[in-house]
Scaffold this motif. Structure first.
Motif, PDB file in Angstrom:
ATOM      1  N   LEU B  13     -29.303  49.433 -19.408  1.00  0.00           N
ATOM      2  CA  LEU B  13     -29.378  49.589 -17.958  1.00  0.00           C
ATOM      3  C   LEU B  13     -28.403  48.636 -17.277  1.00  0.00           C
ATOM      4  CD1 LEU B  13     -33.243  49.575 -17.261  1.00  0.00           C
ATOM      5  CD2 LEU B  13     -31.730  51.563 -17.327  1.00  0.00           C
ATOM      6  N   LYS B  14     -28.048  48.992 -16.064  1.00  0.00           N
ATOM      7  CA  LYS B  14     -27.299  48.054 -15.225  1.00  0.00           C
ATOM      8  C   LYS B  14     -28.288  47.314 -14.332  1.00  0.00           C
ATOM      9  CE  LYS B  14     -23.068  50.793 -15.145  1.00  0.00           C
ATOM     10  NZ  LYS B  14     -22.094  51.533 -14.308  1.00  0.00           N
ATOM     11  N   THR B  15     -27.946  46.129 -13.923  1.00  0.00           N
ATOM     12  CA  THR B  15     -28.798  45.348 -13.032  1.00  0.00           C
ATOM     13  C   THR B  15     -29.152  46.175 -11.795  1.00  0.00           C
ATOM     14  OG1 THR B  15     -27.866  43.255 -13.788  1.00  0.00           O
ATOM     15  CG2 THR B  15     -28.925  43.265 -11.633  1.00  0.00           C
ATOM     16  N   VAL B  60     -46.696  37.436 -18.704  1.00  0.00           N
ATOM     17  CA  VAL B  60     -45.387  37.541 -18.031  1.00  0.00           C
ATOM     18  C   VAL B  60     -45.260  38.861 -17.271  1.00  0.00           C
ATOM     19  CG1 VAL B  60     -44.110  35.930 -19.490  1.00  0.00           C
ATOM     20  CG2 VAL B  60     -44.403  38.308 -20.240  1.00  0.00           C
ATOM     21  N   PRO B  61     -46.058  39.095 -16.207  1.00  0.00           N
ATOM     22  CA  PRO B  61     -46.064  40.399 -15.535  1.00  0.00           C
ATOM     23  C   PRO B  61     -44.977  40.602 -14.478  1.00  0.00           C
ATOM     24  CG  PRO B  61     -47.681  38.960 -14.533  1.00  0.00           C
ATOM     25  CD  PRO B  61     -47.061  38.176 -15.681  1.00  0.00           C
ATOM     26  N   ASN B  62     -44.328  39.535 -14.030  1.00  0.00           N
ATOM     27  CA  ASN B  62     -43.395  39.662 -12.905  1.00  0.00           C
ATOM     28  C   ASN B  62     -42.237  40.581 -13.241  1.00  0.00           C
ATOM     29  OD1 ASN B  62     -45.011  37.934 -11.486  1.00  0.00           O
ATOM     30  ND2 ASN B  62     -43.709  36.138 -11.774  1.00  0.00           N
ATOM     31  N   GLY B  63     -41.965  41.512 -12.338  1.00  0.00           N
ATOM     32  CA  GLY B  63     -40.871  42.452 -12.516  1.00  0.00           C
ATOM     33  C   GLY B  63     -41.263  43.745 -13.201  1.00  0.00           C
ATOM     34  N   TYR B  64     -42.554  43.876 -13.516  1.00  0.00           N
ATOM     35  CA  TYR B  64     -43.043  45.061 -14.234  1.00  0.00           C
ATOM     36  C   TYR B  64     -44.247  45.673 -13.522  1.00  0.00           C
ATOM     37  CZ  TYR B  64     -40.557  42.685 -18.054  1.00  0.00           C
ATOM     38  OH  TYR B  64     -39.621  42.045 -18.831  1.00  0.00           O
ATOM     39  N   ASN B  65     -44.417  46.964 -13.718  1.00  0.00           N
ATOM     40  CA  ASN B  65     -45.636  47.647 -13.320  1.00  0.00           C
ATOM     41  C   ASN B  65     -46.072  48.566 -14.450  1.00  0.00           C
ATOM     42  OD1 ASN B  65     -46.277  46.868 -10.511  1.00  0.00           O
ATOM     43  ND2 ASN B  65     -44.229  47.673 -10.118  1.00  0.00           N
ATOM     44  N   VAL B  66     -47.347  48.892 -14.471  1.00  0.00           N
ATOM     45  CA  VAL B  66     -47.846  49.764 -15.531  1.00  0.00           C
ATOM     46  C   VAL B  66     -48.717  50.853 -14.946  1.00  0.00           C
ATOM     47  CG1 VAL B  66     -47.783  48.071 -17.404  1.00  0.00           C
ATOM     48  CG2 VAL B  66     -49.807  48.213 -15.922  1.00  0.00           C
ATOM     49  N   SER B  67     -48.868  51.913 -15.745  1.00  0.00           N
ATOM     50  CA  SER B  67     -49.782  53.005 -15.395  1.00  0.00           C
ATOM     51  C   SER B  67     -50.503  53.443 -16.655  1.00  0.00           C
ATOM     52  CB  SER B  67     -49.023  54.202 -14.811  1.00  0.00           C
ATOM     53  OG  SER B  67     -48.417  53.882 -13.595  1.00  0.00           O
ATOM     54  N   ARG B  68     -51.835  53.460 -16.589  1.00  0.00           N
ATOM     55  CA  ARG B  68     -52.604  54.048 -17.687  1.00  0.00           C
ATOM     56  C   ARG B  68     -52.870  55.478 -17.275  1.00  0.00           C
ATOM     57  NH1 ARG B  68     -56.195  52.026 -21.762  1.00  0.00           N
ATOM     58  NH2 ARG B  68     -56.406  53.783 -23.217  1.00  0.00           N
ATOM     59  N   LEU B  78     -39.927  49.269 -15.026  1.00  0.00           N
ATOM     60  CA  LEU B  78     -39.081  48.216 -14.464  1.00  0.00           C
ATOM     61  C   LEU B  78     -38.479  48.782 -13.196  1.00  0.00           C
ATOM     62  CD1 LEU B  78     -39.142  47.809 -17.668  1.00  0.00           C
ATOM     63  CD2 LEU B  78     -37.060  46.466 -17.322  1.00  0.00           C
ATOM     64  N   GLU B  79     -38.847  48.250 -12.059  1.00  0.00           N
ATOM     65  CA  GLU B  79     -38.405  48.806 -10.781  1.00  0.00           C
ATOM     66  C   GLU B  79     -36.956  48.463 -10.475  1.00  0.00           C
ATOM     67  OE1 GLU B  79     -39.748  50.937  -8.943  1.00  0.00           O
ATOM     68  OE2 GLU B  79     -41.859  50.930  -9.531  1.00  0.00           O
ATOM     69  N   SER B  80     -36.551  47.228 -10.786  1.00  0.00           N
ATOM     70  CA  SER B  80     -35.185  46.771 -10.521  1.00  0.00           C
ATOM     71  C   SER B  80     -34.810  45.822 -11.656  1.00  0.00           C
ATOM     72  CB  SER B  80     -35.116  46.064  -9.163  1.00  0.00           C
ATOM     73  OG  SER B  80     -33.802  45.578  -8.920  1.00  0.00           O
ATOM     74  N   ALA B  81     -34.181  46.392 -12.673  1.00  0.00           N
ATOM     75  CA  ALA B  81     -33.958  45.633 -13.897  1.00  0.00           C
ATOM     76  C   ALA B  81     -33.042  44.431 -13.659  1.00  0.00           C
ATOM     77  CB  ALA B  81     -33.367  46.540 -14.967  1.00  0.00           C
ATOM     78  N   ALA B  82     -33.338  43.362 -14.393  1.00  0.00           N
ATOM     79  CA  ALA B  82     -32.550  42.134 -14.346  1.00  0.00           C
ATOM     80  C   ALA B  82     -32.149  41.752 -15.767  1.00  0.00           C
ATOM     81  CB  ALA B  82     -33.365  41.010 -13.720  1.00  0.00           C
ATOM     82  N   PRO B  83     -31.024  41.038 -15.927  1.00  0.00           N
ATOM     83  CA  PRO B  83     -30.608  40.630 -17.277  1.00  0.00           C
ATOM     84  C   PRO B  83     -31.689  39.864 -18.029  1.00  0.00           C
ATOM     85  CG  PRO B  83     -28.809  40.322 -15.736  1.00  0.00           C
ATOM     86  CD  PRO B  83     -30.006  40.708 -14.917  1.00  0.00           C
ATOM     87  N   SER B  84     -32.560  39.147 -17.312  1.00  0.00           N
ATOM     88  CA  SER B  84     -33.638  38.394 -17.973  1.00  0.00           C
ATOM     89  C   SER B  84     -34.673  39.319 -18.628  1.00  0.00           C
ATOM     90  CB  SER B  84     -34.343  37.494 -16.962  1.00  0.00           C
ATOM     91  OG  SER B  84     -34.913  38.271 -15.918  1.00  0.00           O
ATOM     92  N   GLN B  85     -34.607  40.600 -18.316  1.00  0.00           N
ATOM     93  CA  GLN B  85     -35.530  41.559 -18.922  1.00  0.00           C
ATOM     94  C   GLN B  85     -34.960  42.193 -20.191  1.00  0.00           C
ATOM     95  OE1 GLN B  85     -36.231  43.749 -15.150  1.00  0.00           O
ATOM     96  NE2 GLN B  85     -38.398  43.192 -15.419  1.00  0.00           N
ATOM     97  N   THR B  86     -33.788  41.766 -20.585  1.00  0.00           N
ATOM     98  CA  THR B  86     -33.247  42.182 -21.876  1.00  0.00           C
ATOM     99  C   THR B  86     -34.163  41.661 -22.967  1.00  0.00           C
ATOM    100  OG1 THR B  86     -30.949  42.219 -21.130  1.00  0.00           O
ATOM    101  CG2 THR B  86     -31.332  41.885 -23.494  1.00  0.00           C
ATOM    102  N   THR B 115     -31.410  46.595 -23.098  1.00  0.00           N
ATOM    103  CA  THR B 115     -30.356  45.673 -22.684  1.00  0.00           C
ATOM    104  C   THR B 115     -30.058  45.924 -21.212  1.00  0.00           C
ATOM    105  OG1 THR B 115     -29.359  45.654 -24.888  1.00  0.00           O
ATOM    106  CG2 THR B 115     -27.986  44.905 -23.056  1.00  0.00           C
ATOM    107  N   VAL B 116     -30.065  44.853 -20.424  1.00  0.00           N
ATOM    108  CA  VAL B 116     -29.731  44.962 -18.996  1.00  0.00           C
ATOM    109  C   VAL B 116     -28.433  44.193 -18.757  1.00  0.00           C
ATOM    110  CG1 VAL B 116     -30.493  44.606 -16.632  1.00  0.00           C
ATOM    111  CG2 VAL B 116     -32.182  45.090 -18.423  1.00  0.00           C
ATOM    112  N   LEU B 117     -27.446  44.931 -18.299  1.00  0.00           N
ATOM    113  CA  LEU B 117     -26.122  44.318 -18.100  1.00  0.00           C
ATOM    114  C   LEU B 117     -25.954  43.793 -16.686  1.00  0.00           C
ATOM    115  CD1 LEU B 117     -24.042  47.035 -19.977  1.00  0.00           C
ATOM    116  CD2 LEU B 117     -24.878  44.849 -20.869  1.00  0.00           C
TER     117      LEU B 117
END
Lengths: 111, 117
Positions: B13-15, B60-68, B78-86, B115-117
């Motif tokens: 993904l791209k940032t 470590v939930p920040n930056g993520y959401n889930v659905s059961r 991942l709503e808005s991917a960041a390189p730290s989520q690689t 991988t988040v670029l």
């Protein structure tokens, strides 16, 4: 203090030797303990679990638990090169009801 | 039985891009989990679902959401991917969860390498 501590290794043993992997944990209320094996690039797979103090044997694997010392170990007898992997210790937290994973110990068995 | 399946296996993904990781299990397990694994960090719990209809934050939930979605499926977004989520993301399931429960052995899917670029 980390909740679960393992020596990251690598632990190197010759083929046929006994490999001893150790794990200490901080949650005194943990009642069940799991050992997972993870090959490089693969997902963790369960190899042993233990609930009671003492030893539990399964083939070449023996899990040992000492709740008073908050210590759990995994012995692998007659180590084979195919045992080369990372071994993850995971106590079940009585507080959260979830597994808490250690960082894992990398085992290298040399032919 | 396929056990726990995950899609996709790899993703770049791209940032700022968003994506959803899918997970399904066919073992009739009640509880499902999402972990991330980074070098030297071990497995860290992102979110879990103790039973159908419930979700809770992990370490470590920040930056993520889930659905059961139902008993079988548990997705991670991942709503808005960041390189730290690689990372490598693993889904797992167990028959039950909760303090004092038995049958809490977790079974893992094959993982998604993101991988988040």
């Amino acid at each position: 203090q980390k909740e679960v501590e393992q020596n990251s290794g690598p632990l190197s043993v010759p083929e046929g030797a006994i490999a001893s992997l150790n794990c200490t944990y901080s949650d005194r209320g943990s009642q069940s303990f799991f050992w997972y094996r993870q090959y490089s690039g693969k997902s963790p797979e369960l190899i042993m679990f233990i609930y009671s103090n003492g030893d539990k044997e399964d083939g070449r694997f023996t899990a040992q638990l000492n709740k008073a010392s908050q210590y759990v170990s995994l012995l692998i007898r007659d180590s084979q090169p195919s045992d080369s992997a990372t071994y993850l210790c995971a106590p079940h937290s009585s507080n959260t009801g979830k597994l808490i994973f250690g960082q894992g110990t990398t085992l290298q068995v040399k032919p | 039985n396929a056990g726990v399946t995950q899609t996709p296996k790899f993703q770049v993904l791209k940032t700022g891009q968003s994506m959803t990781l899918q997970c399904a299990q066919d073992m009739n397990h009640n509880s499902m989990y999402w972990y991330r694994q980074d070098p030297g960090m071990g497995l860290r719990l992102i979110y879990y679902s103790a039973s159908e209809g419930t979700t809770d934050k992990g370490e470590v939930p920040n930056g993520y959401n889930v659905s059961r979605l139902n008993k079988r499926e548990f997705s991670l977004r991942l709503e808005s991917a960041a390189p730290s989520q690689t990372s490598v993301y693993f889904c797992a399931s167990s028959r039950t969860s909760g303090a004092g429960s038995s049958y809490n052995e977790q079974f893992f899917g094959p993982g998604t390498r993101l991988t988040v670029l």
